[in-house]
Design a protein around this motif. Structure first.
Motif, mmCIF file in Angstrom:
data_model
loop_
_atom_site.group_PDB
_atom_site.id
_atom_site.type_symbol
_atom_site.label_atom_id
_atom_site.label_comp_id
_atom_site.label_asym_id
_atom_site.label_seq_id
_atom_site.Cartn_x
_atom_site.Cartn_y
_atom_site.Cartn_z
ATOM 1 N N LYS A 38 -8.647 2.967 -4.148
ATOM 2 C CA LYS A 38 -9.604 4.003 -4.714
ATOM 3 C C LYS A 38 -8.717 5.255 -5.184
ATOM 4 C CE LYS A 38 -12.896 7.551 -3.077
ATOM 5 N NZ LYS A 38 -13.403 8.284 -1.756
ATOM 6 N N VAL A 39 -7.733 5.514 -4.282
ATOM 7 C CA VAL A 39 -6.805 6.588 -5.118
ATOM 8 C C VAL A 39 -5.995 6.110 -6.253
ATOM 9 C CG1 VAL A 39 -4.732 7.870 -4.404
ATOM 10 C CG2 VAL A 39 -6.285 7.399 -2.575
ATOM 11 N N VAL A 40 -5.652 4.937 -6.437
ATOM 12 C CA VAL A 40 -5.151 4.349 -7.540
ATOM 13 C C VAL A 40 -6.280 4.519 -8.739
ATOM 14 C CG1 VAL A 40 -4.225 2.314 -8.850
ATOM 15 C CG2 VAL A 40 -3.171 2.934 -6.501
ATOM 16 N N LEU A 41 -7.459 4.293 -8.432
ATOM 17 C CA LEU A 41 -8.334 4.415 -9.637
ATOM 18 C C LEU A 41 -8.557 5.962 -9.982
ATOM 19 C CD1 LEU A 41 -11.072 2.179 -8.358
ATOM 20 C CD2 LEU A 41 -9.616 1.688 -10.209
ATOM 21 N N GLN A 42 -8.456 6.537 -9.035
ATOM 22 C CA GLN A 42 -8.384 8.200 -9.331
ATOM 23 C C GLN A 42 -7.536 8.349 -10.243
ATOM 24 O OE1 GLN A 42 -9.166 9.314 -4.961
ATOM 25 N NE2 GLN A 42 -10.090 11.034 -6.016
ATOM 26 N N MET A 43 -6.190 7.959 -9.762
ATOM 27 C CA MET A 43 -4.883 8.332 -10.584
ATOM 28 C C MET A 43 -5.018 8.065 -11.941
ATOM 29 S SD MET A 43 -2.017 9.912 -10.626
ATOM 30 C CE MET A 43 -1.793 10.100 -12.221
ATOM 31 N N ASN A 44 -5.565 6.641 -12.211
ATOM 32 C CA ASN A 44 -5.502 6.051 -13.209
ATOM 33 C C ASN A 44 -6.457 7.116 -14.459
ATOM 34 O OD1 ASN A 44 -3.863 3.969 -12.872
ATOM 35 N ND2 ASN A 44 -5.562 2.594 -12.477
ATOM 36 N N GLU A 103 -5.058 11.837 3.319
ATOM 37 C CA GLU A 103 -5.711 10.896 4.229
ATOM 38 C C GLU A 103 -5.161 9.464 4.318
ATOM 39 O OE1 GLU A 103 -8.878 11.864 6.137
ATOM 40 O OE2 GLU A 103 -7.797 13.645 5.368
ATOM 41 N N VAL A 104 -4.646 9.007 3.134
ATOM 42 C CA VAL A 104 -4.005 7.782 3.331
ATOM 43 C C VAL A 104 -2.786 7.768 4.308
ATOM 44 C CG1 VAL A 104 -2.592 6.036 1.992
ATOM 45 C CG2 VAL A 104 -4.949 6.700 1.118
ATOM 46 N N ASN A 105 -1.975 8.879 4.035
ATOM 47 C CA ASN A 105 -0.903 8.997 5.000
ATOM 48 C C ASN A 105 -1.127 8.952 6.613
ATOM 49 O OD1 ASN A 105 1.124 8.777 2.951
ATOM 50 N ND2 ASN A 105 0.928 10.897 2.379
ATOM 51 N N LYS A 106 -2.300 9.665 6.773
ATOM 52 C CA LYS A 106 -2.879 9.706 8.213
ATOM 53 C C LYS A 106 -3.118 8.293 8.531
ATOM 54 C CE LYS A 106 -5.173 14.172 7.913
ATOM 55 N NZ LYS A 106 -6.592 14.826 7.940
ATOM 56 N N LYS A 107 -3.397 7.411 7.915
ATOM 57 C CA LYS A 107 -3.909 6.122 8.308
ATOM 58 C C LYS A 107 -2.442 5.417 8.577
ATOM 59 C CE LYS A 107 -8.539 5.290 6.187
ATOM 60 N NZ LYS A 107 -9.194 5.220 7.406
ATOM 61 N N ALA A 166 0.799 -1.149 0.084
ATOM 62 C CA ALA A 166 -0.022 -0.088 0.123
ATOM 63 C C ALA A 166 0.867 1.132 -0.218
ATOM 64 C CB ALA A 166 -0.998 0.082 1.293
ATOM 65 N N GLU A 167 2.071 1.220 0.642
ATOM 66 C CA GLU A 167 2.825 2.487 0.713
ATOM 67 C C GLU A 167 3.591 2.661 -0.360
ATOM 68 O OE1 GLU A 167 6.115 4.499 3.900
ATOM 69 O OE2 GLU A 167 5.551 2.002 4.035
ATOM 70 N N GLU A 168 4.060 1.432 -1.169
ATOM 71 C CA GLU A 168 4.585 1.563 -2.319
ATOM 72 C C GLU A 168 3.687 2.174 -3.375
ATOM 73 O OE1 GLU A 168 6.442 -1.533 -5.713
ATOM 74 O OE2 GLU A 168 6.397 -2.338 -3.792
ATOM 75 N N ASN A 169 2.155 1.690 -3.480
ATOM 76 C CA ASN A 169 1.170 2.149 -4.348
ATOM 77 C C ASN A 169 1.047 3.800 -4.203
ATOM 78 O OD1 ASN A 169 0.943 -0.505 -5.725
ATOM 79 N ND2 ASN A 169 -0.583 -0.965 -4.482
ATOM 80 N N ILE A 170 0.815 4.067 -2.811
ATOM 81 C CA ILE A 170 0.694 5.398 -2.936
ATOM 82 C C ILE A 170 1.874 6.551 -3.062
ATOM 83 C CG2 ILE A 170 1.493 6.020 -0.364
ATOM 84 C CD1 ILE A 170 -2.083 6.829 -1.953
ATOM 85 N N LEU A 171 3.140 5.876 -2.980
ATOM 86 C CA LEU A 171 4.094 6.596 -3.597
ATOM 87 C C LEU A 171 4.358 6.804 -4.927
ATOM 88 C CD1 LEU A 171 7.056 5.119 -1.239
ATOM 89 C CD2 LEU A 171 6.250 7.683 -1.370
#
Length: 262
Positions: free
Chosen positions: A210-216, A189-193, A146-151
């Motif tokens: 969800k964020v990955v879908l937004q990014m795509n 928000e993800v980083n807060k989690k 998850a951390e890798e994906n958000i980066l």
């Protein structure tokens, strides 16, 4: 006549004796086979019980550490304790069986059935404990993923936005600014989690997905706009050759330029 009857009677007795001997041989053969199976099963059960106890100790130690960092169902904690009791009960039963086997008169066929019961149950426990252990390992791996994906999302978002800024578009369309801001908000928000302990990994994964879908969506739509902008610019450049000689072309190009700069 009497001799014939006596002979028949003797044959019947002999057949009866032979039948009894056959039954005894079958029983002996069955017991010998059962004894061999018992000796083989003993080794397997001893190894499996040792493995079960060792894995249970590891789980009890590990789960206390893991639950400080990750949300774990209380039922998983209770299961580990239940496994400990079940393993100890199986060990006690196994010890009793071994004591019985040390006696002179032993029915190995009965011992075989009892050992089969222990073998099946310890196998079930080991399977369940292994699944739980894999689950604990997976929690760490899922957090790292998850951390890798958000980066990756942050990096890709900046890359796409730089392309929009560097393009020949008069300005970045407002919808892309909004989409970028929405992604920035979700990333925060993800980083807060990530900073809250224990982490609820399932919720974290769902949020990141969800964020990955937004990014795509952001990347796909931006790519479409950039490609269309290049085509539009080339068409305008090509049309400029004829606009002086054709008022209709000039009018169409003016409209195209207006839309391009919009």
């Amino acid at each position: 006549m009497i001799s014939r009857l006596e002979l028949d009677d003797a044959n019947d007795k002999l057949n009866s004796i032979n039948d009894r001997l056959d039954e005894m041989y079958e029983l002996i053969e069955h017991e010998v086979k059962a004894k061999n199976d018992v000796e083989e099963t003993k080794e397997v059960i001893t190894d499996n019980l040792f493995r079960a106890k060792e894995m249970n100790y590891t789980l009890q130690t590990e789960i206390e550490y893991v639950r400080e960092n990750y949300y774990i169902n209380e039922s998983d904690v209770q299961n580990v304790r239940q496994f400990e009791n079940e393993i100890q009960n199986l060990i006690s039963v196994y010890d009793e069986i071994l004591k019985e086997m040390s006696k002179t008169a032993v029915r190995y066929s009965e011992v075989q059935d009892n050992l089969k019961y222990i073998e099946e149950h310890v196998e079930v426990i080991n399977d369940k404990q292994e699944k739980l252990q894999n689950h604990l390992i997976q929690l760490r791996e899922d957090e790292a993923e998850a951390e890798e994906n958000i980066l990756r999302v942050q990096s890709k978002k900046e890359e796409v936005y730089r392309k929009l800024l560097a393009s020949n578009l008069p300005s970045v369309p407002e919808r892309f600014i909004i989409m970028k801001n929405e992604i920035d908000y979700e990333v925060r928000e993800v980083n807060k989690k990530f900073s809250v302990r224990p982490i609820h990994v399932k919720q974290l994964k769902d949020k990141v997905a969800k964020v990955v879908l937004q990014m795509n969506k952001f990347e796909d739509e931006a790519t479409d706009v950039l490609v269309n902008a290049v085509y539009a610019e080339k068409l305008i450049e090509y049309g400029n050759r004829y606009r002086k000689d054709n008022s209709g072309v000039d009018k169409s190009l003016n409209e195209a330029e207006r839309l391009f700069k919009k």
